[in-house]
Design a protein around this motif. Structure first.
Motif, PDB file in Angstrom:
ATOM      1  N   ASN A  25      27.949 -33.333  -8.103  1.00  9.48           N
ATOM      2  CA  ASN A  25      28.768 -33.031  -9.182  1.00  9.48           C
ATOM      3  C   ASN A  25      30.321 -33.993  -8.948  1.00  9.48           C
ATOM      4  N   GLY A  26      30.411 -34.072  -7.998  1.00 11.33           N
ATOM      5  CA  GLY A  26      31.769 -35.251  -7.824  1.00 11.33           C
ATOM      6  C   GLY A  26      32.861 -34.376  -8.380  1.00 11.33           C
ATOM      7  N   GLU A  27      33.810 -35.265  -9.135  1.00 13.73           N
ATOM      8  CA  GLU A  27      34.875 -34.657  -9.819  1.00 13.73           C
ATOM      9  C   GLU A  27      34.722 -33.504 -10.810  1.00 13.73           C
ATOM     10  N   ALA A  28      33.356 -33.262 -11.070  1.00 13.11           N
ATOM     11  CA  ALA A  28      32.912 -32.338 -12.162  1.00 13.11           C
ATOM     12  C   ALA A  28      32.782 -31.107 -11.281  1.00 13.11           C
ATOM     13  N   PHE A  29      32.953 -30.950  -9.950  1.00 16.91           N
ATOM     14  CA  PHE A  29      32.784 -29.695  -9.026  1.00 16.91           C
ATOM     15  C   PHE A  29      33.379 -28.631  -9.911  1.00 16.91           C
ATOM     16  N   GLY A  30      34.481 -28.432 -10.379  1.00 18.98           N
ATOM     17  CA  GLY A  30      35.047 -27.206 -10.898  1.00 18.98           C
ATOM     18  C   GLY A  30      34.471 -26.603 -12.251  1.00 18.98           C
ATOM     19  N   ASP A  31      33.346 -27.634 -12.936  1.00 22.66           N
ATOM     20  CA  ASP A  31      32.509 -27.078 -14.048  1.00 22.66           C
ATOM     21  C   ASP A  31      31.591 -25.815 -13.662  1.00 22.66           C
ATOM     22  N   SER A  32      31.173 -26.126 -12.158  1.00 20.23           N
ATOM     23  CA  SER A  32      30.175 -25.082 -11.624  1.00 20.23           C
ATOM     24  C   SER A  32      30.352 -25.106 -10.150  1.00 20.23           C
ATOM     25  N   PRO A  33      31.561 -24.493  -9.870  1.00 20.96           N
ATOM     26  CA  PRO A  33      31.769 -24.471  -8.200  1.00 20.96           C
ATOM     27  C   PRO A  33      30.871 -23.627  -7.470  1.00 20.96           C
ATOM     28  N   VAL A  34      30.487 -24.023  -6.362  1.00 16.01           N
ATOM     29  CA  VAL A  34      29.847 -23.492  -5.454  1.00 16.01           C
ATOM     30  C   VAL A  34      30.309 -23.415  -3.871  1.00 16.01           C
ATOM     31  N   CYS A  35      30.620 -22.042  -3.426  1.00 20.55           N
ATOM     32  CA  CYS A  35      31.392 -21.930  -2.125  1.00 20.55           C
ATOM     33  C   CYS A  35      30.421 -20.760  -1.625  1.00 20.55           C
ATOM     34  N   VAL A  36      31.262 -20.279  -0.467  1.00 22.34           N
ATOM     35  CA  VAL A  36      30.834 -19.176   0.359  1.00 22.34           C
ATOM     36  C   VAL A  36      31.425 -18.047  -0.366  1.00 22.34           C
ATOM     37  N   GLY A  37      30.994 -16.802  -0.675  1.00 22.73           N
ATOM     38  CA  GLY A  37      31.844 -15.784  -1.292  1.00 22.73           C
ATOM     39  C   GLY A  37      30.851 -14.631  -1.475  1.00 22.73           C
ATOM     40  N   PRO A  38      31.472 -13.443  -1.792  1.00 21.68           N
ATOM     41  CA  PRO A  38      30.620 -12.200  -1.888  1.00 21.68           C
ATOM     42  C   PRO A  38      30.051 -12.381  -3.497  1.00 21.68           C
ATOM     43  N   PHE A  39      30.616 -13.109  -4.396  1.00 19.85           N
ATOM     44  CA  PHE A  39      30.067 -13.621  -5.630  1.00 19.85           C
ATOM     45  C   PHE A  39      29.558 -15.113  -5.951  1.00 19.85           C
ATOM     46  N   LYS A  40      29.117 -15.350  -6.823  1.00 22.72           N
ATOM     47  CA  LYS A  40      28.806 -16.695  -7.156  1.00 22.72           C
ATOM     48  C   LYS A  40      29.049 -17.015  -8.595  1.00 22.72           C
ATOM     49  N   PHE A  41      29.344 -18.349  -8.771  1.00 21.69           N
ATOM     50  CA  PHE A  41      29.841 -18.568 -10.299  1.00 21.69           C
ATOM     51  C   PHE A  41      28.626 -18.521 -11.199  1.00 21.69           C
ATOM     52  N   VAL A  42      28.646 -17.831 -12.462  1.00 21.64           N
ATOM     53  CA  VAL A  42      27.524 -17.911 -13.427  1.00 21.64           C
ATOM     54  C   VAL A  42      27.840 -18.672 -14.760  1.00 21.64           C
ATOM     55  N   GLU A  43      28.892 -18.193 -15.214  1.00 16.77           N
ATOM     56  CA  GLU A  43      29.306 -18.972 -16.565  1.00 16.77           C
ATOM     57  C   GLU A  43      30.733 -19.130 -16.923  1.00 16.77           C
ATOM     58  N   ARG A  44      31.222 -19.889 -17.712  1.00 12.97           N
ATOM     59  CA  ARG A  44      32.639 -19.903 -18.345  1.00 12.97           C
ATOM     60  C   ARG A  44      32.581 -20.068 -19.765  1.00 12.97           C
ATOM     61  N   VAL A  45      32.963 -19.251 -20.565  1.00  9.32           N
ATOM     62  CA  VAL A  45      33.186 -19.588 -21.984  1.00  9.32           C
ATOM     63  C   VAL A  45      34.589 -19.664 -22.139  1.00  9.32           C
ATOM     64  N   PRO A  46      34.901 -21.017 -22.624  1.00  4.08           N
ATOM     65  CA  PRO A  46      36.418 -21.438 -22.701  1.00  4.08           C
ATOM     66  C   PRO A  46      37.293 -20.510 -23.536  1.00  4.08           C
ATOM     67  N   GLN A  47      38.398 -20.364 -22.905  1.00  2.00           N
ATOM     68  CA  GLN A  47      39.203 -19.375 -23.541  1.00  2.00           C
ATOM     69  C   GLN A  47      38.850 -18.110 -24.113  1.00  2.00           C
ATOM     70  N   THR A  48      37.752 -17.656 -23.419  1.00  2.00           N
ATOM     71  CA  THR A  48      37.239 -16.265 -23.523  1.00  2.00           C
ATOM     72  C   THR A  48      37.006 -15.527 -22.279  1.00  2.00           C
ATOM     73  N   SER A  49      36.139 -16.253 -21.465  1.00  2.00           N
ATOM     74  CA  SER A  49      35.951 -15.308 -20.237  1.00  2.00           C
ATOM     75  C   SER A  49      35.136 -16.362 -19.083  1.00  2.00           C
ATOM     76  N   ILE A  50      35.000 -15.799 -17.840  1.00  2.00           N
ATOM     77  CA  ILE A  50      34.293 -16.204 -16.729  1.00  2.00           C
ATOM     78  C   ILE A  50      33.718 -15.158 -16.029  1.00  2.00           C
ATOM     79  N   THR A  51      32.311 -15.567 -15.795  1.00  2.00           N
ATOM     80  CA  THR A  51      31.387 -14.514 -15.087  1.00  2.00           C
ATOM     81  C   THR A  51      31.005 -14.854 -13.729  1.00  2.00           C
ATOM     82  N   VAL A  52      31.026 -13.846 -12.957  1.00  2.00           N
ATOM     83  CA  VAL A  52      30.495 -14.258 -11.576  1.00  2.00           C
ATOM     84  C   VAL A  52      29.561 -12.921 -11.207  1.00  2.00           C
TER      85      VAL A  52
END
Length: 556
Positions: free
Chosen positions: A211-238
Motif C-alpha cells: 500500500n505504500g503511502e496509502a497504508f493509512g487507508d487499511s492499516p496493519v499492525c500488531v494489536g489486540p484488534f485489527k482494522f475492519v472499515e472506515r466510513v468517512p465522517q461517521t465511524s471506524i470499526t475494529v
C-alpha cells in the motif's frame, strides 16, 4: 490498577535499567492537582482528583460483545508516520502497538520491546530488544527488521511528522531477529519516549509493500484488534485479532468508534446506552453525569496544552523553510505579546470550565519532573499595557484578527469568552469555526492568521516542544524559527541529566514567551464517560483512552 496489556513479562523485562536513558525515561508521574496522592480507581472521586481507570477487579466478565465509543472529532489518516490527531491515537491504541507505552504513573514500560533500551557509554548506540512471539494482523511475523523498516519510514517518508521526534539517527540495523540497533551522530535522550508514541507503532512490512503511502487507508499492525472499515465522517470499526500474542486477555468482539462532535449528543448517547464510552465530556455536563446511576467518569490531568498558534512564517506548509508573513501580528512580536497580555487566563478558564481545566503558560506541565520556575512563569495580565504596545506598534485599534477554531460547542464557547476578554487589550477577534479535520489541514498549509488548537502532551518535554518550536519541525505549524531556541532544545535532547535539561527547557520557554508563536492558555482535564456495564477502560496523562482490555461485566 489494571494494566494496559496483560502480556507475560519475560525475566529481562523491568522498569528500571542501568542505562544512560533511565534518568529521563523511567520516571513516575501523576498529573493533576493531586499529584502527590495515589490515583483513584473508582468513579466517586471529587472534582479535580485523578480517576484513571475503571478496573475489572473481581467482577464477572461477559466474553464477547460489541462496544461503541463516541469520538468528539474525526481522526485524520490512520497512518502513525503522518498522523497529528489525538483521536487517531485512540483508534491506533487498539490496533497498532508500540515498542513502549506509558502506565498510570507516567512510567515508560515495554510493549513490543521486551526491555528498556541499552545505551553505549558515549550515548551514540542504542540497542532495543523486541518480542519473538508477535505476529502482524496479516500474518507477517513481527521482528527486528520490521521495527527497523518502520523507524526508517519515520525518518525518510515525505510528509513524515516523526522525523524530528527521532533525533539525529545515522543508521538503523536489525542485528538479529530480536535486536534493533540505532546509531546516532549525537546523543539523543528522548528516543524511548518517542518510541512510546506514534514513532514506535510498528507497521506490517507486507502492508507497507502493498500500500505504500496509502497504508493509512487499511492499516496493519500488531494489536489486540485489527482494522475492519472506515466510513468517512461517521465511524471506524475494529475487530478482535485472533493472531494477537495475548488474545486470551482480549474480551470484546468489536469496537466501533462513532464520530459524534456535539458534546450534548455524546452525553445523551451515553445515558441511553447507545454508546458505552465517550471522550471529552463537556465540563457543563460532567456534574450531572457523575450523579447518574450506571455512568462513571474518568478524570485525568494533562501533560499537554491548549493555545493560540500564530502564523509567523508558515507560507509553504509545515516543515518547509519559514517565509515572510504579511500580517502585522505575524511579523511583529510586540503585537503577539500584547495579545498574550490581554488574556486573564485564570479568570477565563474558571468562567468557561468551572474549575475542571487548569491555566497553562508553557508546554511543560507543573507536574512534570522537568518543570522549573521559568517554565511555570506566566505572562503578566495587563490590558492597559497591551493597548500601549499596540499603539507602539502603530496598528489601528481595535486590532482585528481572524481566529479559526474547531466547530464544536465547547470550543466555540471558549473562543467567544476569549473574544470578549481581549477587547480590553485593544483586540477584536473574528471567530471562524471549521470542521476539526479541516482545521488540521489549515494549520498544515499555513492558511490562517491565528488558530486555536492544542496538544495532548508527552512525558518527555522534547515531545511537547521540539517538533513545534524548532526550525523545520514536523509540527511547527506557526513557521517559527529562532536559532537560540533551536540550540537550547537540541542541547536539552543531548543531556541525560534532569536538572540540566530542565534548565535548558526553562530558558527556551522564556524566549518563546517573548516571541509568542504559540500563546499557551490552559490544560484540559480529560473527562471520559463510560457505562458501568463495562470495565477495564483507562485514560492516562497523555490523553489516550485505552480500550484494549475492556470487557462487558455482569451487573453487581
Amino acid at each position: 490498577m489494571s494494566e494496559l496489556l496483560q502480556h507475560p513479562s519475560p525475566p529481562s523485562t523491568r522498569l528500571i535499567r542501568r542505562s544512560a536513558l533511565v534518568p529521563v525515561l523511567a520516571l513516575g508521574l501523576v498529573v493533576g492537582t493531586t499529584a502527590c496522592q495515589a490515583p483513584q480507581t473508582t468513579a466517586e472521586a471529587p472534582q479535580g482528583e485523578e480517576v484513571m481507570s475503571a478496573p475489572i477487579g473481581d467482577q464477572t466478565i461477559v466474553e464477547g460483545g460489541d462496544l461503541v465509543m463516541a469520538l468528539s472529532a474525526e481522526p485524520d489518516r490512520l497512518d502513525p508516520t503522518t498522523s497529528s490527531s489525538l483521536y487517531t491515537r485512540y483508534v491506533m491504541q487498539t490496533i497498532c502497538q508500540k515498542l513502549y507505552d506509558i502506565n498510570e504513573n507516567g512510567e515508560i514500560i515495554p510493549q513490543l520491546a521486551t526491555d528498556l533500551p541499552e545505551v553505549s557509554e558515549d550515548g551514540l548506540t542504542v540497542s532495543i530488544p523486541v518480542r519473538d512471539d508477535a505476529v502482524f494482523a496479516d500474518g507477517t511475523p513481527f521482528n527486528a527488521e520490521a521495527v527497523a523498516q518502520t523507524i526508517d519510514r519515520g525518518l525518510n517518508l515525505e510528509g513524515s511528522s516523526r522525523k524530528s521526534e527521532l533525533g539525529p539517527i545515522e543508521s538503523i540495523t536489525a542485528v538479529d531477529a530480536t535486536t534493533v540497533e540505532v546509531t546516532y551522530s549525537e546523543p539523543f535522550a528522548p528516543l524511548t519516549a518517542a518510541l512510546a508514541d506514534r514513532a514506535g507503532m510498528i507497521l506490517s512490512p507486507a502492508a507497507l509493500a502493498a500500500n505504500g503511502e496509502a497504508f493509512g487507508d487499511s492499516p496493519v499492525c500488531v494489536g489486540p484488534f485489527k482494522f475492519v472499515e472506515r466510513v468517512p465522517q461517521t465511524s471506524i470499526t475494529v475487530e478482535r485479532d485472533p493472531l494477537y500474542y495475548d488474545a486470551e486477555n482480549v474480551h470484546l468482539d468489536t469496537i466501533t468508534y462513532r464520530i459524534i462532535t456535539d458534546s450534548n449528543i455524546r452525553a445523551a448517547n451515553l445515558r441511553s446506552g447507545d454508546v458505552q464510552v465517550a471522550d471529552t465530556i463537556s465540563t457543563q455536563d460532567v456534574g450531572e453525569l457523575m450523579n447518574e446511576d450506571g455512568i462513571g467518569i474518568l478524570q485525568v490531568g494533562s501533560l499537554g496544552y491548549q493555545g493560540i498558534t500564530v502564523n509567523v512564517g508558515n507560507t509553504d506548509g509545515v516543515g518547509a523553510p519559514p517565509g515572510v508573513i504579511d500580517t502585522p501580528i505575524g511579523t511583529d512580536p510586540t503585537i503577539r505579546q500584547a495579545l498574550s497580555m490581554s488574556i486573564d487566563r485564570e479568570a477565563l478558564v474558571e468562567s468557561v470550565f468551572g474549575g475542571y481545566n487548569e491555566t497553562a503558560c508553557s508546554p511543560i506541565s507543573p507536574a512534570s519532573p522537568f518543570s522549573t520556575d521559568a517554565s511555570e512563569a506566566c505572562p503578566e495580565y495587563d490590558p492597559e499595557a497591551a493597548m500601549a504596545l499596540l499603539e507602539e506598534a502603530g496598528v489601528e485599534m481595535p486590532y482585528k484578527i481572524q481566529m479559526q477554531v474547531s466547530n464544536n460547542p465547547d470550543t466555540i464557547r471558549f473562543a467567544q469568552a476569549l473574544q470578549a476578554a481581549v477587547t480590553e487589550g485593544g483586540f477584536e477577534i473574528e471567530i471562524l469555526p471549521v470542521e476539526y479535520s479541516t482545521l488540521l489541514d489549515v494549520q498544515d498549509r499555513g492558511d490562517y492568521e491565528i488558530l486555536q488548537l492544542g496538544w495532548s502532551g508527552r512525558v518527555d518535554p522534547h515531545g511537547n516542544m521540539y517538533n513545534f518550536l524548532s526550525t523545520g519541525g514536523g509540527a511547527n505549524y506557526s513557521g517559527y524559527s529562532n536559532p537560540e531556541v533551536d540550540q537550547l532544545l537540541t542541547d536539552a535532547s543531548q543531556s541525560n541529566e534532569i536538572a540540566e535539561r530542565s534548565e535548558l527547557y526553562g530558558q527556551a520557554v522564556t524566549q518563546v514567551q517573548e516571541d509568542n508563536p504559540i500563546i499557551y492558555l490552559y490544560r484540559v482535564r480529560s473527562l471520559t464517560g463510560y457505562s458501568t456495564d463495562i470495565a477495564g477502560v483507562e485514560t492516562f496523562a497523555d490523553g489516550v483512552v485505552h480500550l484494549s482490555n475492556v470487557a462487558f461485566v455482569e451487573a453487581g
